[in-house]
Every structure is written in structure tokens, then in C-alpha cells.
Design an enzyme around this catalytic site. Structure first.
Site, PDB file in Angstrom:
ATOM      1  N   CYS A 124      -1.845   8.023   4.684  1.00 37.01           N
ATOM      2  CA  CYS A 124      -1.955   7.566   3.293  1.00 37.01           C
ATOM      3  C   CYS A 124      -3.191   8.165   2.641  1.00 37.01           C
ATOM      4  O   CYS A 124      -3.260   8.264   1.420  1.00 37.01           O
ATOM      5  CB  CYS A 124      -2.067   6.054   3.241  1.00 37.01           C
ATOM      6  N   GLU A 149       0.891  -1.163   0.000  1.00 40.61           N
ATOM      7  CA  GLU A 149       0.000   0.000   0.000  1.00 40.61           C
ATOM      8  C   GLU A 149       0.922   1.204   0.000  1.00 40.61           C
ATOM      9  O   GLU A 149       1.702   1.389   0.921  1.00 40.61           O
ATOM     10  CB  GLU A 149      -0.917  -0.063   1.225  1.00 40.61           C
TER      11      GLU A 149
END
Lengths: 526, 526
Positions: B301, B264
């Protein structure tokens, strides 16, 4: 339907500058007509059309998508005789086998139609809002799976219907809502065109976007490479050789936007003869084994390429019966001259390996491209020394391996690579033997077969036709059965989306009546 | 618990020849003790132990596996104060945030314990035998998912608890039955050791194989490379930079046996202000936006790195309020000197881009490693010309993009790369606007957020924290929520296996009382 030899890009027939012919492997004769080779511009056109088709196609209701798959099946049925005749000429597969394969192909389409209609393939998950939760409220979260985008499908040589143009990969990509571009296998371009025309007819009949399906033909690797490199392609389904599958996977990994390649590359499908079963059914097992090995000239991904047992008198009796049986089996025409040449070379290489002896061979009439059944034997020690013995030779050859004791048999099992299948022939007295092997089988294989032969793959919800590398490039998947649709799906989560914008599978009133995962628990429709 | 600075390989503390120190980013001071750097021999030892642990660990009952996860949570709880104190010193994250993160980490462990106990994560599928079917009977086929094998987990810098040693990747690998080797993030080695000791204690308390977990530390890329290259490692979980994730994916793809890397890698998380909503809530949206942007020094993120709207007076008012608000926000200490340097360089590069102007900046007291909030603006035309504007800069910087019309806004949306999230601020009058964008959002993002900010990721069954490349290396997965377990599972099919050898989730009497897919339909236990 007559053959035009053209590419089928959306609803257009596209000719080419260069052409090739199919070959009848039974005679080595060229078959008419000539088939066009796709150019990189053709690949680009088909990929752009597929990209354009993605949003409208995935927006089509599950019901309409199901009707489309059923329509493909009925268009195939209407043209079954022509398709089977052409497939017979291009592959040398007998008519009975091809009729069975056509039935499987239509059954597969109908199975996926049912799956799409039922709707749970979209895996709806709902976490209802918790506005009063402390310290933080929870939003309404809804997840579904949607298609990944246009999929490139590579037809397989050994299933010209069930794993080619309208085969497993195509069907489950279409079921997932993904447009498909099929790279026709050059060994059966006429079969490919006829089947592609049936799909195209179904697209017309269902008034779908023409970019939902295109067929691109050619020889060599270029067309496939252009396809896998094209930015519009989001995933790849492939059934074929280790060299082909790993080459495509390497190309896909090096793209600016890497994509997955689901390549099923075959395996040697070890078969274990447990002591009690071998002793109780020596001759039956030997004959069944040779039947499985030689069926379809051994041209199955699940062909039993290695048989493993403890050494001793019963194993010798098994070898003796198998050798006698194989001596009665005729060489049969293989799918292509190349496959035949690779089989001859590969089987010869195995036979010349140190410690390997030939225990039996089928008869050979010298006609073109005949694959002659061959049975070899070796010891566990020799097998573990020669890594080449671990690699598949596509065709009717198998290696019988005797182990001096259970410890060696276990060590040999641990030394095996990933497999599509591992098989146990066992009786009640073999339970402990089987229990010892089971954890190894689970780590090494996609399917564990008991008291049957691996050649025979059911198309059903629980089937796994996959397995650890090098059987496939992605051990987390299957290429046969309804679970294969997961390869072409990805999850999307909707947070607090108004009901009016939610897709029906996630709607608050559950309009499709699905069983959904609500707060983590399966909940049937009210 | 006191810190030893050793590696934790199974139940052994292992020292090293070379060492490094953690740095307190608030002061740039070294923190004691020194931490050992793992050698390739250490990596090999840990991997062999993990491999040995795989069969015994996956054979443990779901109930015992659930108890183990709960035990990790209680061992963490017992040492929470020490862990939080050390994490504060190593990361400069405030205590309140770390307490919340500890709560989330323990909640995640307990959620997965519940998941494991419920059992449907193993996705049991049963196709009962059809002995009378013609032309061929059907065998009994049973499918379950099992763990893929030992998993390498890379701790993330920005969630030193929830996405590090006992974080999301570790928990779902352990839940799946996979041993874990964690590569400790060098920015918080002390926190990592303390958490790893809690896991080790839980392993002892539950009498599990010591190889179920190891912790390997070090600086530089070597330890991670050795881990990903080791043949025992079957999968990789990673949260971090694009450079790091793609480097590991390339290594994994080049192995003799390629393995998946679930990386990720963050994204710019576009936020759309629909016309009605922007007009109705201009100032509120502006203030909420700056709050979301600056929270945690923008080190998420899912930080909103780009805001998109139609140009005009309301948008100018939004920009004005946001600029005023950000001017009041202080620069705060970032996680590491390297992250701070990268932020300064990255934000500066954005600000110097042709067509980009700085509309506001936070205050700065000049202390070490402070990330100063920054607000930039540009036009759709400039945005689409400068590809650098599409790339994430990790920290509290965001770019406001104005579009002259809906067509341009749509084209800009199509030009975006894959995202973890895409967000719509909308009112009832914006439904058509939203409907136009939704298909694009679905293709580009893992999570679609309405009327909230993307920073805030629920750990729940329906969450998707994933998305198309470059947000992640595998768009078919999520790294947060219970669906993340699927990354570390693979299907195995059992054909005609005697009941005595079947795992309980597939047993004919359904001893675990699971809802199973029978003949393709969900069927609750009788």
C-alpha cells in the site's frame, strides 16, 4: 451592536436578494430586521476563505489559540444583555435560563481555552529511534493530532447560545485548529448575528485570518446542503432532528470525497425505577420526574421520554402522583411554531396508539405555540408491538411503561434503540437489578445516570453526550465535553523529521512541557 | 493441522453446498482441498454467535484478554511451518518474507497484549463530584471506552498473515473487546483456515465464548455484503482496493443503523527529491528507489508510485541510473492472476497516457503472473492534466514527474489526493524547501517520511497507516499501530454509579493502577 440582517463572510457584511424574518413564538409576530438568505455563491466564498485560513490558523500557537477563545468569551460578555434580549424574543426562553446558558457558553469557551493551552489534546506520541535494533533499526516516529480542516456547524434551535453560533461544536472545532462556517438556525437569526459579530471582533482583536469564521443564514435546506457538499468542508457538526441529521449524513457520504457528519439527534432517554428505590421514594421520584419532564417545555435532547418499572401498587402510586403533579403544570411557549406543531402532532399520535392511555395533562391557556405537558402509559407488551413508541417526540411528553416481570423488562430494554442517556433510580437493595441491566445500558447509551434525571449535561472532561444510532450518527464520539474535540482531529506521523521542522508538541526538548506517550507509556515533562 | 475446507463458525466446522479452490499463482494450478462458500444462513449464524459473545467477552479482565492474544501468538508459532508453506503456495511470496511477516503478526499480537494489560487504551477520565459547587453541584462523572460490538474483518491479499485472519484489524478488535468475524480472502483460503484454527484453539484454551471468532469463506462479493449488512455487525475493518472499500462503505451507510467502515485503500505515496539531497546523492537515491519500488513485486500500500523533483541535469542523472537499475530487475510472480492482469492493464494505461514515456522496464521470463517492473516519466503539466495518473496501480510501476520550478511543484502537490505517506529526501540545505511543503503534506498524508522509503511500516504506538480519502475512508484513524484500537472503541460515561458497579478501570481505588485523566489532567496511580 445593532442588527444588519447580513451574512458575515469573513470580515465582510454581505446582503442578499431574498430575505426572511424571525418570528416571536410567544405572539407569532415578525421581528425586525429582515435577514439575508445565502446563495450558493456566498457559500462558495465563505468556504474558500475558510480553506485559505486553515494553514495560517492551525499554525498559530496553542497559547494564541487559547487567547482567541477567551477573547470570544469576553466579546460575548460585553454584549450579553443585547444577545439575551434578542434570544428571548426569538425563542421565548426565559431570561434566567438564557443567562445561565450564556454562562455555560462562556464557560465552555474558557474550558476549551484551558484544554488548548494544556496541549495534551494533540495526543503526542513518540517512539524514539532504535538504531541498533535487529534485524531492522527503528526510525524516530512522532505522532500528533491536527485539525481536519474547515468545519460546517449547524446551530441548534433549543440552545440558541450553548449549541449554536458560538456553541459546543464551534468551540471545539476552533480549539482543534479548524475554521468554522456556521449555518445560522433560522429560528434565531438575530441572536446568531450578534454572537457572530462577537466572534468576528475576537478574530480582529487577535489578528487572525478572517476566514476562520463565517456566518451564513437562510431558510430551507439549501444553504446546509451547499455547505456539506462543498469540497472545502472536511467535517460537519449538527444538533437537531433525526430527519435533518440523517439527510446531511447521506449527502456527506455521497460526496466525491466523503466526510463525517457528527449529528446528535436526540433520544427518548429511558429512566428505570428499580423496585427498592421506587418503593422507598415513590412520591419524590414522581415529582422530580415531572419537574425534569416539563423543564424548558421538555425541549432537551435528554428529556426523559420513557419511564420503565415493574407493575404493581408502588408503580400505580407513582403514576397517580405524577398525574396529579402534571395537572398543575402550565403549557409554555415552545421554541418555534413548527416545533409546537410537531409536538402536538407527535404527542397526539402517541396518545392514539393502541394500548396507550393518557394519565395526565398540564393546563393550557390557549396562547400561541404552547406545549402542553402530557403523561401517557402503556404496558411492555404494547410498547414492544408499536415501534412508533420508540421514537422521540420533542417536547414535554413521556410514556410510563409497566413490565409484568424482570424477564420482560430485560427484553424491553434489549428492544430499545441507541440513547444519549439511560437512567437508574436505585437503592442499595437494587444492586442485582442494576447489575443485570448495566451491560444493556452500556451497549445502548452514551451516559448512564444513577439517581438523577438526564436533563442536565455537565461540560467537563468525562462527559459523554452521544450514543449509538439513532441518538447520533457516530457512536464513537461526544458532542459535549472536552472529548468532543476528537471529532475534528486526525493523526499525522512524522518519521525522522529534523527537530527544526517538528511542531513544538513533538519537539525533542518538549518545549511545551507536555505529558506525551513515549514508547507507549505516558511520560510527564522532565 | 490439516485443511478441511470448511467454514469455522464458533467451534463448529461447517461444510457448504458450493466450493472453490485456491490457485498457485506461480503455476496457475488449483490447490487442494476445495473450500466451502458461506451462505447467508452461515453469515447469520456467525453474527448471532458473535452478538451472544460480546457481553461475556468484553467482561473478561484485561489480563485474561491479554493472555488470549498471547495464546493466539503461541498457537500460530506452533503451526508456523505449515502456515508458511501453505501461504507460499497460495501467494508466491518467498519464505523469508513470510517468516518475517509471521514474526510481525506474532509481535503485533504481543504488542496489543501489552497494550490491553497496561489499560490506558480504555482512556479512563474522572471528574470527581463537586457537591458544594454553586449554583449547581457536580455529579461524579467517569468515562471509559468500550468495544463497539462485533467487527467484520476483511483479510488483505498482500499480507496473508499480518493483515489477514489474525492480522492488524482482528487483533485490535479483539483487544478492544469486540468479537470478530473474518471474511477470508479467497486468494489464500488455506492459510486463512490454518490461522483461524490457531485462533479457535486459543479461544478453547482460554475458555472464552466460542462466538468471539468465526471464519467465513467464499468467492465474489456476496459474503462480504451479507456480513456488512447484518444488524449484529457494528464496525468493519478492510484493507484492499478503492472499489472494494468504497462499495462496503456505501452498503454500511445505507443500513437501517449505519456503521463505520475503516477501509485502507492504498495510495501513490509521493516521494520528493529535494534539490540538495538529489544533487548530493543522485545515484544512491536512484538505486534505493528502485529497490523500494520492486520489493515484494511492488505489492505494498505504501509503494512509491510517484517521484517528484525539479527538472534539470541532476534529475536526468537520477532517471538514467534508475532506468539502468530497473532493467536488471526480474519480473516476479504476483499474488493472484487477477492482480497480475490488473497490473498489466493499469501500467499499460499509464504508459499510453499523453505525455508519458517509458524510461525503463525489468526483465521478463514469460512465466505466469509475472509483474514486470516499469518506470515512467512525465512533466508536471502533463501530470496535472491527466487525472488517471493520480490513481494507484498496484504493482512495481512508478512515475517520475519533473517540475520546471518550485511554484509548479507546489501546485502539483496541492492537486494530489489523500495519501498514506508522503516522503522527503532532504539535506540541511533543503530545510526551506521542506518547510514550504510540510503544510501540504500534513493536509494530504497520514505519515511524513524523511530520508527513507515509505515501504516499511512499523507496528508501534506512534505509527499512522491511514490518511485522507481516498487513502482511507476515515482520515481520523490508523490501521497499523496501537492507535488503531480507537477505531473499535466508543466512550461511555457513568454518572454517580456506585463503586461496586463500576468497571475496575474507573473504580474509586484505581485497582488497575492506571494513569487516568482526573479533572482533565493526566494523573498517575498513587
Amino acid at each position: 451592536m445593532t442588527l444588519s440582517g447580513t451574512l458575515l463572510i469573513g470580515q465582510r457584511d454581505v446582503g442578499g436578494d431574498t430575505h426572511f424574518h424571525a418570528i416571536n413564538p410567544a405572539t407569532n409576530a415578525h421581528l425586525e430586521p429582515a435577514f439575508a438568505c445565502a446563495t450558493s455563491a456566498d457559500v462558495d466564498t465563505a468556504c474558500r476563505l475558510a480553506s485559505d485560513a486553515f494553514d495560517p490558523y492551525r499554525a498559530v500557537s496553542f497559547e494564541k489559540r487559547a487567547v482567541f477563545l477567551e477573547r470570544i468569551a469576553s466579546c460575548l460578555a460585553k454584549n450579553a444583555d443585547a444577545i439575551i434580549a434578542r434570544a428571548g424574543a426569538e425563542t421565548a426562553l426565559p431570561e434566567g435560563r438564557l443567562r445561565g446558558e450564556m454562562g455555560r457558553t462562556m464557560g465552555q469557551l474558557r474550558l476549551f481555552a484551558t484544554l488548548v493551552r494544556q496541549g495534551e489534546w494533540s495526543q503526542p506520541r513518540i517512539d524514539p529511534a532504535l538504531p541498533d535494533r535487529t534485524p531492522m533499526p527503528r526510525a524516530d516516529l512522532r505522532q500528533r493530532r491536527i485539525g481536519v480542516g474547515p468545519v460546517a456547524v449547524f446551530g441548534a434551535s433549543n440552545f440558541p447560545l450553548a449549541f449554536s453560533v458560538a456553541g459546543g461544536d464551534t468551540v471545539c472545532a476552533l480549539a482543534a485548529g479548524c475554521p468554522v462556517i456556521c449555518r445560522a438556525h433560522p429560528a434565531h437569526p438575530g441572536t446568531s448575528e450578534l454572537v457572530a459579530r462577537a466572534i468576528r471582533q475576537a478574530i480582529q482583536d487577535c489578528a487572525l485570518h478572517e476566514g476562520v469564521f463565517s456566518l451564513l443564514g437562510g431558510i430551507g435546506h439549501e444553504v446546509g446542503e451547499w455547505l456539506v457538499k462543498h469540497p472545502a468542508i472536511m467535517s460537519v457538526g449538527f444538533t437537531g432532528s433525526y430527519a435533518g441529521g440523517t439527510a446531511l449524513a447521506a449527502i456527506a457520504a455521497q460526496r466525491a470525497v466523503p466526510i463525517p457528519v457528527f449529528a446528535e439527534m436526540g433520544s427518548i432517554n429511558p429512566v428505570y425505577l428499580c423496585p427498592q428505590a421506587l418503593s422507598a421514594r415513590t412520591e419524590t421520584l414522581a415529582r422530580e420526574f415531572v419537574g425534569s419532564l416539563t423543564m424548558g417545555v421538555g425541549q432537551f435532547c435528554t428529556n426523559p421520554g420513557i419511564v420503565i418499572a415493574l407493575e404493581g401498587e408502588t408503580f400505580e402510586a407513582f403514576v397517580h402522583t405524577a398525574a396529579q403533579d402534571i395537572a398543575t403544570r402550565p403549557a409554555m411557549t415552545m421554541l418555534t411554531p413548527d416545533i409546537h406543531a410537531a409536538y402536538d402532532a407527535g404527542a397526539g399520535k402517541l396518545a392514539r396508539c393502541p394500548g396507550v392511555t393518557v394519565v395526565g395533562q398540564g393546563t393550557d391557556d390557549g396562547a400561541p405555540n404552547r406545549g402542553r405537558p402530557m403523561l401517557l402509559r402503556t404496558t411492555a407488551a404494547d410498547f414492544m408491538r408499536e415501534s412508533i413508541l420508540r421514537h422521540e417526540v420533542f417536547g414535554p411528553v413521556s410514556l410510563l411503561v409497566s413490565c409484568p416481570d424482570i424477564t420482560t423488562l430485560h427484553a424491553l430494554s434489549e428492544s430499545l434503540e441507541g440513547q444519549l442517556t439511560m437512567t437508574l433510580h436505585m437503592d442499595d437493595g437494587d444492586i442485582d437489578f442494576a447489575r443485570m441491566l448495566l451491560p444493556v445500558f452500556e451497549r445502548k447509551a452514551g451516559r448512564i445516570v444513577v439517581n438523577a434525571w438526564p436533563t442536565g449535561v455537565e461540560v467537563s472532561p468525562a462527559m459523554v453526550h452521544g450514543g449509538p444510532f439513532p441518538a447520533t450518527t457516530d457512536t464513537r464520539t461526544t458532542s459535549v465535553g472536552t472529548a468532543s474535540i476528537e471529532r475534528f482531529l486526525r493523526p499525522v506521523c512524522y518519521q525522522d523529521l529534523p527537530d527544526i521542522l517538528l511542531p513544538p508538541e513533538l519537539g525533542r526538548a518538549n518545549p511545551l512541557g507536555l505529558t506525551r506517550l513515549v514508547d507507549g507509556r505516558p511520560q510527564a515533562a522532565a
